[in-house]
Write a protein that holds these residues in place. Sequence first.
Motif, PDB file in Angstrom:
ATOM      1  N   SER A  25       0.332  18.052  -3.206  1.00 51.43           N
ATOM      2  CA  SER A  25       0.196  18.000  -1.739  1.00 51.43           C
ATOM      3  C   SER A  25       1.323  17.193  -1.095  1.00 51.43           C
ATOM      4  CB  SER A  25      -1.148  17.401  -1.359  1.00 51.43           C
ATOM      5  OG  SER A  25      -1.216  16.058  -1.812  1.00 51.43           O
ATOM      6  N   CYS A  26       1.925  16.267  -1.842  1.00 51.00           N
ATOM      7  CA  CYS A  26       2.982  15.416  -1.276  1.00 51.00           C
ATOM      8  C   CYS A  26       4.211  16.244  -0.890  1.00 51.00           C
ATOM      9  CB  CYS A  26       3.396  14.341  -2.280  1.00 51.00           C
ATOM     10  SG  CYS A  26       2.043  13.262  -2.784  1.00 51.00           S
ATOM     11  N   ARG A  27       4.352  17.429  -1.511  1.00 44.62           N
ATOM     12  CA  ARG A  27       5.528  18.262  -1.209  1.00 44.62           C
ATOM     13  C   ARG A  27       5.341  19.047   0.090  1.00 44.62           C
ATOM     14  NH1 ARG A  27       5.829  18.454  -6.899  1.00 44.62           N
ATOM     15  NH2 ARG A  27       4.452  20.230  -7.136  1.00 44.62           N
ATOM     16  N   ARG A  52       0.824  -1.217   0.000  1.00 48.08           N
ATOM     17  CA  ARG A  52       0.000   0.000   0.000  1.00 48.08           C
ATOM     18  C   ARG A  52       0.855   1.262   0.000  1.00 48.08           C
ATOM     19  NH1 ARG A  52      -5.413  -0.713   1.300  1.00 48.08           N
ATOM     20  NH2 ARG A  52      -5.956  -2.893   1.070  1.00 48.08           N
ATOM     21  N   HIS A  53       2.145   1.112  -0.314  1.00 49.14           N
ATOM     22  CA  HIS A  53       3.004   2.297  -0.387  1.00 49.14           C
ATOM     23  C   HIS A  53       3.914   2.167  -1.614  1.00 49.14           C
ATOM     24  CE1 HIS A  53       5.834   5.433   0.644  1.00 49.14           C
ATOM     25  NE2 HIS A  53       5.002   5.828   1.584  1.00 49.14           N
ATOM     26  N   PRO A  54       4.055   3.228  -2.402  1.00 49.69           N
ATOM     27  CA  PRO A  54       4.895   3.137  -3.605  1.00 49.69           C
ATOM     28  C   PRO A  54       6.344   2.732  -3.306  1.00 49.69           C
ATOM     29  CG  PRO A  54       3.528   5.101  -3.713  1.00 49.69           C
ATOM     30  CD  PRO A  54       3.319   4.509  -2.344  1.00 49.69           C
ATOM     31  N   ALA A  64       1.786   4.920   5.044  1.00 46.25           N
ATOM     32  CA  ALA A  64       1.864   6.389   5.119  1.00 46.25           C
ATOM     33  C   ALA A  64       1.772   6.973   3.716  1.00 46.25           C
ATOM     34  CB  ALA A  64       3.169   6.806   5.793  1.00 46.25           C
ATOM     35  N   CYS A  65       0.631   6.734   3.054  1.00 49.22           N
ATOM     36  CA  CYS A  65       0.431   7.296   1.715  1.00 49.22           C
ATOM     37  C   CYS A  65      -1.042   7.348   1.362  1.00 49.22           C
ATOM     38  CB  CYS A  65       1.192   6.463   0.665  1.00 49.22           C
ATOM     39  SG  CYS A  65       0.909   7.106  -0.994  1.00 49.22           S
ATOM     40  N   PRO A  66      -1.732   8.417   1.763  1.00 42.24           N
ATOM     41  CA  PRO A  66      -3.153   8.516   1.417  1.00 42.24           C
ATOM     42  C   PRO A  66      -3.361   8.722  -0.087  1.00 42.24           C
ATOM     43  CG  PRO A  66      -2.397  10.534   2.497  1.00 42.24           C
ATOM     44  CD  PRO A  66      -1.259   9.576   2.536  1.00 42.24           C
ATOM     45  N   VAL A  67      -2.362   9.310  -0.751  1.00 41.87           N
ATOM     46  CA  VAL A  67      -2.522   9.666  -2.165  1.00 41.87           C
ATOM     47  C   VAL A  67      -2.629   8.416  -3.034  1.00 41.87           C
ATOM     48  CG1 VAL A  67      -1.411  10.801  -4.128  1.00 41.87           C
ATOM     49  CG2 VAL A  67      -1.323  11.852  -1.852  1.00 41.87           C
ATOM     50  N   TRP A  68      -1.696   7.497  -2.835  1.00 39.45           N
ATOM     51  CA  TRP A  68      -1.703   6.291  -3.665  1.00 39.45           C
ATOM     52  C   TRP A  68      -2.943   5.453  -3.376  1.00 39.45           C
ATOM     53  CZ3 TRP A  68       0.578   0.938  -3.502  1.00 39.45           C
ATOM     54  CH2 TRP A  68       0.720   0.422  -4.803  1.00 39.45           C
ATOM     55  N   GLY A 109       7.272  17.559   3.389  1.00 39.80           N
ATOM     56  CA  GLY A 109       6.086  16.743   3.132  1.00 39.80           C
ATOM     57  C   GLY A 109       6.425  15.269   3.223  1.00 39.80           C
ATOM     58  N   CYS A 110       6.025  14.497   2.218  1.00 43.43           N
ATOM     59  CA  CYS A 110       6.385  13.079   2.181  1.00 43.43           C
ATOM     60  C   CYS A 110       7.849  12.969   1.747  1.00 43.43           C
ATOM     61  CB  CYS A 110       5.493  12.322   1.199  1.00 43.43           C
ATOM     62  SG  CYS A 110       6.036  10.625   0.959  1.00 43.43           S
ATOM     63  N   ARG A 111       8.653  12.290   2.539  1.00 41.44           N
ATOM     64  CA  ARG A 111      10.094  12.222   2.232  1.00 41.44           C
ATOM     65  C   ARG A 111      10.390  11.468   0.939  1.00 41.44           C
ATOM     66  NH1 ARG A 111      13.412  12.100   7.933  1.00 41.44           N
ATOM     67  NH2 ARG A 111      12.413  14.005   8.642  1.00 41.44           N
ATOM     68  N   PHE A 112       9.417  10.719   0.450  1.00 43.52           N
ATOM     69  CA  PHE A 112       9.642   9.930  -0.765  1.00 43.52           C
ATOM     70  C   PHE A 112       9.233  10.706  -2.018  1.00 43.52           C
ATOM     71  CE2 PHE A 112       8.362   6.129  -3.458  1.00 43.52           C
ATOM     72  CZ  PHE A 112       9.663   5.739  -3.726  1.00 43.52           C
ATOM     73  N   HIS A 113       8.759  11.962  -1.856  1.00 40.13           N
ATOM     74  CA  HIS A 113       8.122  12.601  -3.020  1.00 40.13           C
ATOM     75  C   HIS A 113       9.096  12.883  -4.167  1.00 40.13           C
ATOM     76  CE1 HIS A 113       9.127  16.829  -1.502  1.00 40.13           C
ATOM     77  NE2 HIS A 113       9.333  16.956  -2.792  1.00 40.13           N
ATOM     78  N   THR A 114      10.402  13.047  -3.856  1.00 39.47           N
ATOM     79  CA  THR A 114      11.353  13.354  -4.933  1.00 39.47           C
ATOM     80  C   THR A 114      11.596  12.142  -5.854  1.00 39.47           C
ATOM     81  OG1 THR A 114      13.158  12.815  -3.440  1.00 39.47           O
ATOM     82  CG2 THR A 114      12.586  15.147  -3.651  1.00 39.47           C
ATOM     83  N   ARG A 115      11.195  10.958  -5.424  1.00 36.37           N
ATOM     84  CA  ARG A 115      11.433   9.762  -6.237  1.00 36.37           C
ATOM     85  C   ARG A 115      10.136   9.007  -6.547  1.00 36.37           C
ATOM     86  NH1 ARG A 115      15.650   6.351  -3.007  1.00 36.37           N
ATOM     87  NH2 ARG A 115      16.575   5.649  -4.956  1.00 36.37           N
ATOM     88  N   CYS A 116       9.022   9.567  -6.139  1.00 30.91           N
ATOM     89  CA  CYS A 116       7.763   8.821  -6.247  1.00 30.91           C
ATOM     90  C   CYS A 116       7.030   9.163  -7.549  1.00 30.91           C
ATOM     91  CB  CYS A 116       6.866   9.155  -5.059  1.00 30.91           C
ATOM     92  SG  CYS A 116       5.272   8.311  -5.150  1.00 30.91           S
ATOM     93  N   PRO A 117       6.749   8.176  -8.392  1.00 31.09           N
ATOM     94  CA  PRO A 117       6.052   8.457  -9.656  1.00 31.09           C
ATOM     95  C   PRO A 117       4.583   8.842  -9.455  1.00 31.09           C
ATOM     96  CG  PRO A 117       6.468   6.095  -9.414  1.00 31.09           C
ATOM     97  CD  PRO A 117       7.141   6.762  -8.262  1.00 31.09           C
TER      98      PRO A 117
HETATM   99 FE1  SF4 Z   1       4.516  10.050  -0.720  1.00 34.97          FE
HETATM  100 FE2  SF4 Z   1       2.367   8.724  -1.429  1.00 34.97          FE
HETATM  101 FE3  SF4 Z   1       2.737  11.192  -2.321  1.00 34.97          FE
HETATM  102 FE4  SF4 Z   1       4.231   9.180  -3.232  1.00 34.97          FE
HETATM  103  S1  SF4 Z   1       2.055   9.459  -3.529  1.00 34.97           S
HETATM  104  S2  SF4 Z   1       4.966  11.164  -2.603  1.00 34.97           S
HETATM  105  S3  SF4 Z   1       4.458   7.955  -1.384  1.00 34.97           S
HETATM  106  S4  SF4 Z   1       2.393  10.578  -0.183  1.00 34.97           S
END
Ligand code: SF4
Length: 336
Positions: A303-305, A251-253, A324-328, A290-298
Amino acid sequence: MAEERKVLLRVENLRKYYPAHSQGLWPVKEFVKAVDDVSFDIYEGETLGLVGESGSGKSTVGRQLVALEKPDGGSILYRGTDLVKMSDRAIREIRREIQMVFQDPNSSLNPRKHIREILAEPMLHHKLVDKAGLDKALQELLDLVSLPRNTLGRYPYEFSGGQRQRLGIAKALSLQPKLLVLDEPVSALDVSIQAQILNLLRDLQKELKLTYLFIAHGLGAVHYISDRIAVMYLGKIMEVATGTELFCEPRHPYTLALKSADPLPDPARRGGLDIVLEGEVPSAVNPPSGCRFHTRCPYAEASCRTDVPPLVAVSNGDIPHLAACPVWQRQREARQ
Ligand code: SF4
């Protein structure tokens, strides 16, 4: 099953920051945020895998559990007692129950001492055995890790990598621990030896009723040995779930990216999506907002920033699945 599980160790809001440069005359203004607000439970008798790339902070968490490093914040509750607040003296007995097995067994095997001395010292020091019972206790330890009885008179350098790791495990077991922190215990070994050590750890867990925190950078070994798996990225937990759920329904990218990087024998279990991670893990001195993974997340959105995603339950099973990813989540539901 949920009501039968007892928490052995609870980590709450754990934090460890290191100065980013030597202190000198000037006050330190920048810190490496190695572990930043990390919380998780370990249940009695289970193996919790802790997985993430280099620099994710997973080994720092392990080192804090065995008091090799002092946390800068948060608590480590062992059977309800906060180890962070206890004095060194009061903590001595409890610490015996939490031992570590290192990636490099040489870290715990003094090259100038015979194996007999290495294994006997901790047992005698903690009065777990007297001199009359020592030989029997040493033989039992060697039997546990399947090493021959002539091992005691030799030095660590006389053993192969796999045998040295068995000795590292024997040394940890000499203190009759309840919880073992296994810090990449098979990463430096040949594949065939890795399987032997993993099987040994599983057998020991059953026989001695041990609880494990198993730290690794790839999902392969972690999946083989763990009941649940926590995924860390840049000092934070991104997802926690049973091994099966994590592999079949991540449930997390970032978990998906780790899964994509791991060659799995059954492609059907990949779930149809792959993420190839590009670039390096960003600096923990100045982690992304924001989300620490946002610089590498497709899948990142605007809002992730800015918004830090909380680690929340995403399924209603007996064993909570946290992510920890409501967006995905939202994008995934829209796709279905
Ligand atoms: Fe983080 Fe999820 Fe946004 Fe990707 S989609 S940057 S994992 S909150």
